[in-house]
Each structure stands twice: as C-alpha cells, then as structure tokens.
Motif scaffolding. Structure first.
Motif, PDB file in Angstrom:
ATOM      1  N   LEU A  70      20.499 -47.278  27.537  1.00  0.00           N
ATOM      2  CA  LEU A  70      19.696 -48.108  26.638  1.00  0.00           C
ATOM      3  C   LEU A  70      20.610 -48.747  25.601  1.00  0.00           C
ATOM      4  O   LEU A  70      21.316 -48.062  24.885  1.00  0.00           O
ATOM      5  N   GLN A  71      20.610 -50.057  25.535  1.00  0.00           N
ATOM      6  CA  GLN A  71      21.433 -50.774  24.587  1.00  0.00           C
ATOM      7  C   GLN A  71      20.569 -51.322  23.450  1.00  0.00           C
ATOM      8  O   GLN A  71      19.551 -51.964  23.690  1.00  0.00           O
ATOM      9  N   ILE A  72      20.980 -51.029  22.241  1.00  0.00           N
ATOM     10  CA  ILE A  72      20.255 -51.515  21.064  1.00  0.00           C
ATOM     11  C   ILE A  72      20.844 -52.855  20.652  1.00  0.00           C
ATOM     12  O   ILE A  72      22.031 -52.948  20.346  1.00  0.00           O
ATOM     13  N   PRO A  73      20.050 -53.931  20.670  1.00  0.00           N
ATOM     14  CA  PRO A  73      20.578 -55.274  20.356  1.00  0.00           C
ATOM     15  C   PRO A  73      20.790 -55.465  18.861  1.00  0.00           C
ATOM     16  O   PRO A  73      20.091 -56.238  18.211  1.00  0.00           O
ATOM     17  N   PHE A  74      21.732 -54.728  18.306  1.00  0.00           N
ATOM     18  CA  PHE A  74      22.008 -54.824  16.871  1.00  0.00           C
ATOM     19  C   PHE A  74      23.508 -54.839  16.673  1.00  0.00           C
ATOM     20  O   PHE A  74      24.212 -53.901  17.072  1.00  0.00           O
ATOM     21  N   ASP A  75      23.996 -55.902  16.043  1.00  0.00           N
ATOM     22  CA  ASP A  75      25.427 -56.063  15.808  1.00  0.00           C
ATOM     23  C   ASP A  75      25.727 -55.660  14.361  1.00  0.00           C
ATOM     24  O   ASP A  75      25.408 -56.386  13.422  1.00  0.00           O
ATOM     25  N   PHE A  76      26.352 -54.507  14.178  1.00  0.00           N
ATOM     26  CA  PHE A  76      26.623 -53.999  12.831  1.00  0.00           C
ATOM     27  C   PHE A  76      27.648 -54.867  12.104  1.00  0.00           C
ATOM     28  O   PHE A  76      27.568 -55.034  10.890  1.00  0.00           O
ATOM     29  N   ALA A  77      28.603 -55.414  12.829  1.00  0.00           N
ATOM     30  CA  ALA A  77      29.598 -56.286  12.199  1.00  0.00           C
ATOM     31  C   ALA A  77      28.938 -57.551  11.667  1.00  0.00           C
ATOM     32  O   ALA A  77      29.253 -58.018  10.563  1.00  0.00           O
ATOM     33  N   PHE A  78      28.023 -58.107  12.428  1.00  0.00           N
ATOM     34  CA  PHE A  78      27.295 -59.299  11.991  1.00  0.00           C
ATOM     35  C   PHE A  78      26.429 -58.975  10.775  1.00  0.00           C
ATOM     36  O   PHE A  78      26.358 -59.752   9.813  1.00  0.00           O
ATOM     37  N   ALA A  79      25.775 -57.804  10.797  1.00  0.00           N
ATOM     38  CA  ALA A  79      24.943 -57.397   9.665  1.00  0.00           C
ATOM     39  C   ALA A  79      25.782 -57.216   8.408  1.00  0.00           C
ATOM     40  O   ALA A  79      25.370 -57.603   7.307  1.00  0.00           O
ATOM     41  N   ALA A  80      26.984 -56.648   8.553  1.00  0.00           N
ATOM     42  CA  ALA A  80      27.855 -56.453   7.400  1.00  0.00           C
ATOM     43  C   ALA A  80      28.323 -57.778   6.822  1.00  0.00           C
ATOM     44  O   ALA A  80      28.524 -57.901   5.607  1.00  0.00           O
ATOM     45  N   ALA A  81      28.470 -58.794   7.659  1.00  0.00           N
ATOM     46  CA  ALA A  81      28.966 -60.090   7.202  1.00  0.00           C
ATOM     47  C   ALA A  81      27.967 -60.776   6.264  1.00  0.00           C
ATOM     48  O   ALA A  81      28.358 -61.423   5.287  1.00  0.00           O
ATOM     49  N   PHE A  82      26.666 -60.643   6.544  1.00  0.00           N
ATOM     50  CA  PHE A  82      25.675 -61.317   5.701  1.00  0.00           C
ATOM     51  C   PHE A  82      25.042 -60.369   4.691  1.00  0.00           C
ATOM     52  O   PHE A  82      24.136 -60.762   3.948  1.00  0.00           O
ATOM     53  N   PHE A  83      25.519 -59.124   4.622  1.00  0.00           N
ATOM     54  CA  PHE A  83      24.913 -58.146   3.708  1.00  0.00           C
ATOM     55  C   PHE A  83      24.975 -58.585   2.238  1.00  0.00           C
ATOM     56  O   PHE A  83      23.989 -58.403   1.506  1.00  0.00           O
ATOM     57  N   PRO A  84      26.088 -59.162   1.743  1.00  0.00           N
ATOM     58  CA  PRO A  84      26.095 -59.622   0.337  1.00  0.00           C
ATOM     59  C   PRO A  84      25.000 -60.648   0.045  1.00  0.00           C
ATOM     60  O   PRO A  84      24.402 -60.643  -1.043  1.00  0.00           O
ATOM     61  N   GLU A  85      24.730 -61.535   0.991  1.00  0.00           N
ATOM     62  CA  GLU A  85      23.655 -62.512   0.792  1.00  0.00           C
ATOM     63  C   GLU A  85      22.301 -61.825   0.701  1.00  0.00           C
ATOM     64  O   GLU A  85      21.431 -62.229  -0.082  1.00  0.00           O
ATOM     65  N   MET A  86      22.128 -60.770   1.494  1.00  0.00           N
ATOM     66  CA  MET A  86      20.875 -60.013   1.436  1.00  0.00           C
ATOM     67  C   MET A  86      20.737 -59.291   0.103  1.00  0.00           C
ATOM     68  O   MET A  86      19.630 -59.181  -0.448  1.00  0.00           O
ATOM     69  N   LEU A  87      21.846 -58.807  -0.443  1.00  0.00           N
ATOM     70  CA  LEU A  87      21.796 -58.145  -1.742  1.00  0.00           C
ATOM     71  C   LEU A  87      21.363 -59.108  -2.844  1.00  0.00           C
ATOM     72  O   LEU A  87      20.614 -58.733  -3.751  1.00  0.00           O
ATOM     73  N   LYS A  88      21.843 -60.351  -2.783  1.00  0.00           N
ATOM     74  CA  LYS A  88      21.402 -61.352  -3.756  1.00  0.00           C
ATOM     75  C   LYS A  88      19.894 -61.585  -3.644  1.00  0.00           C
ATOM     76  O   LYS A  88      19.195 -61.706  -4.652  1.00  0.00           O
ATOM     77  N   GLY A  89      19.407 -61.646  -2.418  1.00  0.00           N
ATOM     78  CA  GLY A  89      17.969 -61.798  -2.223  1.00  0.00           C
ATOM     79  C   GLY A  89      17.193 -60.608  -2.736  1.00  0.00           C
ATOM     80  O   GLY A  89      16.107 -60.762  -3.327  1.00  0.00           O
ATOM     81  N   LEU A  90      17.748 -59.408  -2.535  1.00  0.00           N
ATOM     82  CA  LEU A  90      17.091 -58.202  -3.043  1.00  0.00           C
ATOM     83  C   LEU A  90      17.013 -58.228  -4.564  1.00  0.00           C
ATOM     84  O   LEU A  90      16.004 -57.809  -5.149  1.00  0.00           O
ATOM     85  N   TRP A  91      18.057 -58.719  -5.222  1.00  0.00           N
ATOM     86  CA  TRP A  91      18.054 -58.810  -6.686  1.00  0.00           C
ATOM     87  C   TRP A  91      16.942 -59.738  -7.168  1.00  0.00           C
ATOM     88  O   TRP A  91      16.242 -59.430  -8.140  1.00  0.00           O
ATOM     89  N   ILE A  92      16.766 -60.866  -6.484  1.00  0.00           N
ATOM     90  CA  ILE A  92      15.676 -61.780  -6.841  1.00  0.00           C
ATOM     91  C   ILE A  92      14.329 -61.096  -6.632  1.00  0.00           C
ATOM     92  O   ILE A  92      13.402 -61.239  -7.447  1.00  0.00           O
ATOM     93  N   THR A  93      14.203 -60.322  -5.556  1.00  0.00           N
ATOM     94  CA  THR A  93      12.969 -59.592  -5.297  1.00  0.00           C
ATOM     95  C   THR A  93      12.667 -58.603  -6.415  1.00  0.00           C
ATOM     96  O   THR A  93      11.518 -58.487  -6.865  1.00  0.00           O
ATOM     97  N   ILE A  94      13.692 -57.898  -6.879  1.00  0.00           N
ATOM     98  CA  ILE A  94      13.493 -56.921  -7.949  1.00  0.00           C
ATOM     99  C   ILE A  94      13.108 -57.614  -9.252  1.00  0.00           C
ATOM    100  O   ILE A  94      12.221 -57.144  -9.986  1.00  0.00           O
ATOM    101  N   ILE A  95      13.758 -58.746  -9.541  1.00  0.00           N
ATOM    102  CA  ILE A  95      13.405 -59.501 -10.758  1.00  0.00           C
ATOM    103  C   ILE A  95      11.940 -59.948 -10.695  1.00  0.00           C
ATOM    104  O   ILE A  95      11.188 -59.813 -11.673  1.00  0.00           O
TER     105      ILE A  95
END
Length: 220
Positions: free
Chosen positions: A3-28
C-alpha cells in the motif's frame, strides 16, 4: 501488494512556511473575532435586560436575524455589498467583524444563562447595600455569572476557529486559503489539504485543552 500513501513529505516541507503564515492569520481572525463576540454578546444581553420594550424587541430581532443567516452570506454582504454604499473594510477586518457579530448572537444566549444562574439573593443583597450599578454588575453579578459560562464559551471558541476557512471566500489568505493557493499553483491537493487539516486539528485540541484547564482553575 504493498500500500502506497500518496503523500510527499519533501513537498509538504517546502510549502510548510507558507502554511504557517496562513495559520497565523487564522489565529488572528479567531482571537479578534472571539473578543468581539464576547463584547457584542454582553452588549446584546445588556440591551435585552434594559426593560425598554422597543429595545428588547429590536435586540431579539437582531439576534434571530444573525443566527438564522449563514455566516458565508454575511461575509459576502459585508465585503461585496456594503462597499456600494461607501462602507468598506479590508478582507481580514471584514472576517473578524463578521465572525464577531455572528458568534456574538450565540454568546449573548450563553451570558443570559450565566446571569440567570446567579441566585436571586445576590441581586437583592447588592441592591440592599446600595451598590452602584457598575459595582453591582462588575463585582457581584458578572463574576458569578462567568463561571458556568466557561465550558460553553470554550466550545464557541473552538467552533469559531473551525469556521475561519470560510474567510477564504473573501480573499483572506488564512490556513485554508494558503492550502488553496498551493493546490492551485501545483495541482497537488493531497499534501496541502492534509497539512491544513492536521494543523487545524492540533490547534483545536490545544484550545480545548486550554479551556478545560481554565475551567478547572476557575472552579477551584
């Protein structure tokens, strides 16, 4: 067959800082909306207890109108319709206002239940001592009314946090909006939406834990 999980951890790590910025806006948006909801809820409950029939009727009508209207519709009206009448806010401010107004109508009911739970004798004692209005409410009624409202207010805080993805509809780049942008640029949907879901879950669990600890502390 493996069973192969279609999730690329390297790709997720690349855009993680952008997601953190979005999370900050969500918290505000969550904190701003919740603080506004507390203020609006207390004001609405105060107006309902004014004893002036027309004010009580208008307040009840406002609460029913807000509670019976979807939050998404309110966002569209404030962001796209009101500017035609010269009333304009930026996207994040619009989101905070709409969240505060929408949840404020529910918080008013929580305050009503909390105030009604204060024993009648406390009201009579405060009046018999001739306490000024602001002292009676600030030192006698509200401190006792707040304690039983903590669990319900905590639930609304978590619920408000989970409603913030709707702000993407008015161009607020919160956590969900960031996931949408990444998916639109890369045509890869599994990683950004999975990361967004995990981040929302973690923050929701932390908020629920914090509310539970606060509730226990107040009870002591």
């Amino acid at each position: 067959m493996s069973l192969q999980i279609p999730f690329d951890f390297a790709f997720a790590a690349a855009f993680f800082p952008e997601m953190l910025k979005g999370l900050w806006i969500t918290i505000i948006a969550t904190i701003g909306g919740f603080i506004l909801a507390l203020i609006i809820g207390l004001v609405l409950e105060g107006l309902r207890r004014s004893g002036i029939r027309i004010i009580v009727w208008l307040t009840d009508a406002w609460i029913v109108l807000i509670r019976c209207t979807p939050l998404l519709v309110q966002l569209y009206v404030v962001f796209y319709v009101l500017p035609r009448f010269g009333i304009r806010f930026d996207a994040l401010t619009t989101g905070i206002i709409c969240l505060g107004v929408h949840f404020g109508s529910y918080v008013a009911e929580v305050f009503r239940a909390g105030i009604d739970s204060v024993p009648r004798g406390q009201w009579d004692a405060a009046r018999s001592f001739g306490l000024p209005f602001h002292v009676m409410w600030g030192r006698v009624i509200l401190p006792q009314a707040t304690r039983p409202t903590i669990p319900a207010l905590g639930n609304y805080l978590v619920g408000l946090f989970k409603e913030t993805p709707l702000l993407a509809a008015i161009t607020v780049i919160d956590l969900f909006g960031a996931a949408n942008n990444i998916a639109g640029r890369t045509f890869r949907y599994n990683e950004p939406y999975t990361v967004a879901a995990i981040m929302l879950l973690v923050v929701s669990l932390l908020a629920a834990y914090g509310v539970k600890k606060l509730e226990k502390r107040i009870q002591r």
